[in-house]
Design an enzyme around this catalytic site. Structure first.
Site, PDB file in Angstrom:
ATOM      1  N   CYS A   1      -6.111  14.716 -11.663  1.00 43.85           N
ATOM      2  CA  CYS A   1      -5.233  13.911 -10.586  1.00 43.85           C
ATOM      3  C   CYS A   1      -6.267  12.494 -10.603  1.00 43.85           C
ATOM      4  O   CYS A   1      -6.253  11.978 -11.730  1.00 43.85           O
ATOM      5  CB  CYS A   1      -5.439  14.716  -9.431  1.00 43.85           C
ATOM      6  SG  CYS A   1      -4.336  14.052  -8.190  1.00 43.85           S
ATOM      7  N   THR A   2      -6.657  12.202  -9.288  1.00 47.38           N
ATOM      8  CA  THR A   2      -7.118  11.007  -9.254  1.00 47.38           C
ATOM      9  C   THR A   2      -8.869  10.778  -9.869  1.00 47.38           C
ATOM     10  O   THR A   2      -9.185   9.674  -9.989  1.00 47.38           O
ATOM     11  CB  THR A   2      -7.137  10.120  -7.743  1.00 47.38           C
ATOM     12  OG1 THR A   2      -7.666  11.436  -7.282  1.00 47.38           O
ATOM     13  CG2 THR A   2      -5.716  10.043  -7.316  1.00 47.38           C
TER      14      THR A   2
END
Length: 195
Positions: free
Chosen positions: A104-105
């Site tokens: 994800c991030t």
């Protein structure tokens, strides 16, 4: 020899980003006859972290950048995006042959360290423009495997990334047993460089 996995923990880490992979690798260790050893690690050494939604987790080990075969960098806050020491250690890990993976991030941490520059990668759909602006060649896939850099897009994508890595490193039969125990099937496309 077991696949040595380190999962990097820090204040603000998103719970699902690390616990999904932790579960997959834990089940791989059980169903694969010890094929995997997974450890939660912290850059500052053993201690507690407070996760994105307030969950407190005790982290038993210090992160040794060259001490594993695979490093998982979960997303969550932007604390590590600004940590030049972590960036240097990420580069050192990859140069030493550690596969560096972002969930994800967490991929933006890898981008801040320069690891995604000019390379195929992905992240959460809300962060793809930022990843591209930092020089990543964004691919629309659930998991992007570029050899020593593996990235996954979306909060639950850590499960898919971990299952892919179990498939890649331990074999499809171990991954299938993990899927059966977890009652979860990998979803989305795994993009992998051909050749």
């Amino acid at each position: 020899m077991a696949l040595r996995v380190q999962i990097l923990m820090y204040d603000g880490v998103e719970e699902q980003d690390f616990i999904g992979p932790r579960d997959v690798f834990g089940h791989a260790a059980l169903t694969g006859g010890g094929a995997v050893e997974a450890t939660l690690v912290r850059p500052a050494g053993p201690g507690d972290v407070t996760c994105f939604f307030g969950t407190r987790v005790g982290v038993p080990s210090a992160w040794e950048p060259t001490g594993g075969d695979l490093l998982i960098v979960p997303g969550g806050g932007d604390l590590l995006v600004r940590d030049a020491g972590v960036h240097r250690d990420l580069v050192r890990a990859q140069q030493a042959g550690v596969v560096v993976a972002g969930v994800c991030t967490g991929v933006l941490v890898l981008a801040a360290a320069g690891l995604t520059e000019g390379r195929p990668c992905t992240t959460h759909h809300l962060a793809k423009a930022d990843l591209a602006a930092r020089g990543g060649k964004v691919i629309d896939a659930r998991v992007v495997d570029d050899g020593d850099l593996v990235t996954a897009g979306g909060v639950t994508s850590g499960i898919d990334l971990a299952l892919w890595m179990v498939t890649r490193e331990c074999g499809a039969s171990v991954a299938a047993r993990v899927e059966s125990v977890m009652e979860y099937e990998q979803r989305g496309v795994v993009w992998r460089r051909e050749g």
